[in-house]
Design an enzyme around this catalytic site. Structure first.
Site, PDB file in Angstrom:
ATOM      1  N   GLN A 171     -31.537 -15.827  11.702  1.00  0.00           N
ATOM      2  CA  GLN A 171     -31.879 -15.977  10.290  1.00  0.00           C
ATOM      3  C   GLN A 171     -32.764 -14.832   9.821  1.00  0.00           C
ATOM      4  O   GLN A 171     -33.409 -14.165  10.627  1.00  0.00           O
ATOM      5  CB  GLN A 171     -32.609 -17.302  10.070  1.00  0.00           C
ATOM      6  CG  GLN A 171     -31.784 -18.512  10.448  1.00  0.00           C
ATOM      7  CD  GLN A 171     -32.532 -19.804  10.152  1.00  0.00           C
ATOM      8  OE1 GLN A 171     -32.855 -20.101   9.018  1.00  0.00           O
ATOM      9  NE2 GLN A 171     -32.832 -20.562  11.192  1.00  0.00           N
ATOM     10  N   ARG A 184     -49.675 -29.160  39.615  1.00  0.00           N
ATOM     11  CA  ARG A 184     -50.345 -30.449  39.451  1.00  0.00           C
ATOM     12  C   ARG A 184     -49.314 -31.493  39.008  1.00  0.00           C
ATOM     13  O   ARG A 184     -48.289 -31.151  38.419  1.00  0.00           O
ATOM     14  CB  ARG A 184     -51.474 -30.341  38.429  1.00  0.00           C
ATOM     15  CG  ARG A 184     -51.026 -30.283  36.982  1.00  0.00           C
ATOM     16  CD  ARG A 184     -52.198 -29.910  36.111  1.00  0.00           C
ATOM     17  NE  ARG A 184     -51.938 -30.145  34.696  1.00  0.00           N
ATOM     18  CZ  ARG A 184     -51.242 -29.345  33.921  1.00  0.00           C
ATOM     19  NH1 ARG A 184     -50.681 -28.267  34.415  1.00  0.00           N
ATOM     20  NH2 ARG A 184     -51.084 -29.620  32.631  1.00  0.00           N
ATOM     21  N   HIS A 202     -40.679  -8.308  15.186  1.00  0.00           N
ATOM     22  CA  HIS A 202     -41.948  -8.024  14.518  1.00  0.00           C
ATOM     23  C   HIS A 202     -41.892  -6.640  13.884  1.00  0.00           C
ATOM     24  O   HIS A 202     -41.843  -5.631  14.576  1.00  0.00           O
ATOM     25  CB  HIS A 202     -43.112  -8.141  15.512  1.00  0.00           C
ATOM     26  CG  HIS A 202     -43.512  -9.570  15.729  1.00  0.00           C
ATOM     27  ND1 HIS A 202     -44.639  -9.946  16.416  1.00  0.00           N
ATOM     28  CD2 HIS A 202     -42.945 -10.723  15.294  1.00  0.00           C
ATOM     29  CE1 HIS A 202     -44.728 -11.268  16.406  1.00  0.00           C
ATOM     30  NE2 HIS A 202     -43.718 -11.760  15.753  1.00  0.00           N
ATOM     31  N   HIS A 225     -26.209 -17.709  15.980  1.00  0.00           N
ATOM     32  CA  HIS A 225     -26.660 -17.152  14.704  1.00  0.00           C
ATOM     33  C   HIS A 225     -28.175 -16.966  14.691  1.00  0.00           C
ATOM     34  O   HIS A 225     -28.897 -17.600  15.445  1.00  0.00           O
ATOM     35  CB  HIS A 225     -26.253 -18.075  13.547  1.00  0.00           C
ATOM     36  CG  HIS A 225     -27.036 -19.367  13.507  1.00  0.00           C
ATOM     37  ND1 HIS A 225     -26.774 -20.417  14.360  1.00  0.00           N
ATOM     38  CD2 HIS A 225     -28.088 -19.763  12.731  1.00  0.00           C
ATOM     39  CE1 HIS A 225     -27.609 -21.420  14.105  1.00  0.00           C
ATOM     40  NE2 HIS A 225     -28.433 -21.050  13.124  1.00  0.00           N
ATOM     41  N   HIS A 254     -17.438 -19.856  18.344  1.00  0.00           N
ATOM     42  CA  HIS A 254     -18.408 -20.955  18.323  1.00  0.00           C
ATOM     43  C   HIS A 254     -19.038 -21.168  19.699  1.00  0.00           C
ATOM     44  O   HIS A 254     -20.161 -21.656  19.814  1.00  0.00           O
ATOM     45  CB  HIS A 254     -17.680 -22.236  17.879  1.00  0.00           C
ATOM     46  CG  HIS A 254     -18.585 -23.396  17.637  1.00  0.00           C
ATOM     47  ND1 HIS A 254     -19.290 -23.550  16.469  1.00  0.00           N
ATOM     48  CD2 HIS A 254     -18.929 -24.449  18.432  1.00  0.00           C
ATOM     49  CE1 HIS A 254     -20.016 -24.662  16.541  1.00  0.00           C
ATOM     50  NE2 HIS A 254     -19.819 -25.218  17.726  1.00  0.00           N
TER      51      HIS A 254
HETATM   52 ZN   LIG Z   1     -45.581  -8.961  17.853  1.00  0.00          ZN
HETATM   53 ZN   LIG Z   2     -18.948 -22.477  14.719  1.00  0.00          ZN
END
Ligand SMILES: [Zn+2]
Ligand SMILES: [Zn+2]
Length: 342
Positions: free
Chosen positions: A164, A25, A277, A162, A109
């Site tokens: 967390q 659409r 999870h 990275h 990096h």
């Molecule tokens: Zn899950």
């Molecule tokens: Zn870096």
């Protein structure tokens, strides 16, 4: 015509509206620009690069593989006010205690998880295992959420690869829901809910992206996002720390297979929210919880963001404009070698 039906999400105990017939659409919405790929391998003012000084004044190790440190601006911390100020009437609160850490995947990096070798991903999985063991046993830690936000479209300001870790005194909502759904299913059938989902995916086969002896990756039948993918060990284990060395290898291979195809889809770094999870660590019985990784990609087309709007934010259920079978076929057809390595 694509799928047009409701599909039940047994882990979240909610319906997903699949309306794939609408995907062509006319669309007026925000477009997202591709991110520049020309990054240096080391950036002097990157707070995650080896040897650099962070906002807190602490200096990063000159690490060669992975590097874990406490988040300098944590949302949960050991220094949070204790006890929380009193709440009144119906309102409840509590101290925002816990630990927040950053896990750098590589000293480089200019790389991403998708471009790491299977061996390098396996080393990261071992870091997750060590972190889990360290955090889960701690007093007052009731859940360990490990995740990665990838791409500026999900709010990442620093492209240094990275993830967390939030180790919290509360259990995150999705985990709480999955644990409850799993416990109910176990009581009713004697079986593990997620394992039944795996069996259903294997039996159907159309949405399976990758499979080896101990791990599997698939677009779930009840996917809420286009290109949503789950990666799981085949054995029922509550958390990442229980993977055996062989399972770590197979699981890493499955993660890599998914990540490479994501990047190959549009030949550019593919944004996503990735979450591990894992069962709560509050001392409850979670024998029916099956550890898995979920990828939630925010883009539905190369430059189009999936808006969360009336149905999702207003009502709480997802409306998916794409068919999980078609998206799985699209991903499966892509090369298994990363486009930047070809
Ligand atoms: Zn899950
Ligand atoms: Zn870096």
């Amino acid at each position: 015509m694509g799928a047009w039906e409701q599909r039940y999400h047994p882990l979240r105990e909610e319906w997903v509206i699949v309306a794939a017939h609408r995907q062509n659409r006319p669309w007026i919405g925000d477009t997202v620009r591709a991110e520049s790929e020309a990054l240096p391998s080391y950036l002097p003012d990157c707070t995650f690069c080896p040897g650099n000084t962070r906002v807190s004044g602490k200096v990063n190790e000159r690490y060669a593989q992975t590097f874990v440190f406490d988040n300098d601006a944590p949302c949960v911390g050991l220094d949070a006010p204790m006890p929380a100020p009193p709440a009144h009437g119906i309102f409840r609160n509590g101290p925002a205690t816990g630990l927040a850490r950053v896990v750098c995947y590589s000293p480089r990096h200019d790389t991403t998880l998708a471009e790491l070798s299977v061996a390098e991903i396996a080393r990261l999985v071992e870091v997750w295992q060590a972190q889990y063991r360290d955090l889960a046993r701690r007093e007052g830690i009731n859940h360990v959420l490990m995740f990665e936000n990838k791409g500026s479209v999900v709010g990442v300001s620093n492209p240094h690869p990275h993830g967390q870790i939030y180790a919290t005194n509360f259990v995150f909502k999705h985990i709480e829901t999955e644990a409850r759904a799993g416990a109910r299913h176990k009581e009713a059938t004697g079986r593990v809910l997620f394992r039944d989902v795996l069996d259903g995916e294997i039996e159907d086969g159309r949405r399976v992206l990758f499979e080896n002896a101990n791990a599997i990756a698939f677009v779930p039948y009840f996917a809420r996002y286009a290109y949503e993918v789950y990666v799981a060990p085949k054995r029922v284990i509550p958390a990442v720390d229980a993977l055996s060395p062989t399972e770590v290898q197979d699981f890493s291979e499955a993660l890599s297979a998914v990540l490479v195809r994501f990047d190959n889809l549009w030949q550019r770094p593919f944004p996503y929210v990735m979450a591990l999870h894992q069962a709560p660590t509050d001392g409850g019985d979670y024998g029916a919880f099956h550890f898995h990784v979920e990828f939630h990609p925010p883009l539905r087309k190369p430059d189009l963001l999936k808006y969360l709007a009336g149905p999702e934010i207003g009502g709480g259920n997802f409306l998916s404009d794409t068919s999980p079978e078609e998206k799985a076929a699209e991903l499966r057809a892509l090369p298994a070698i990363h486009y930047r390595k070809r």
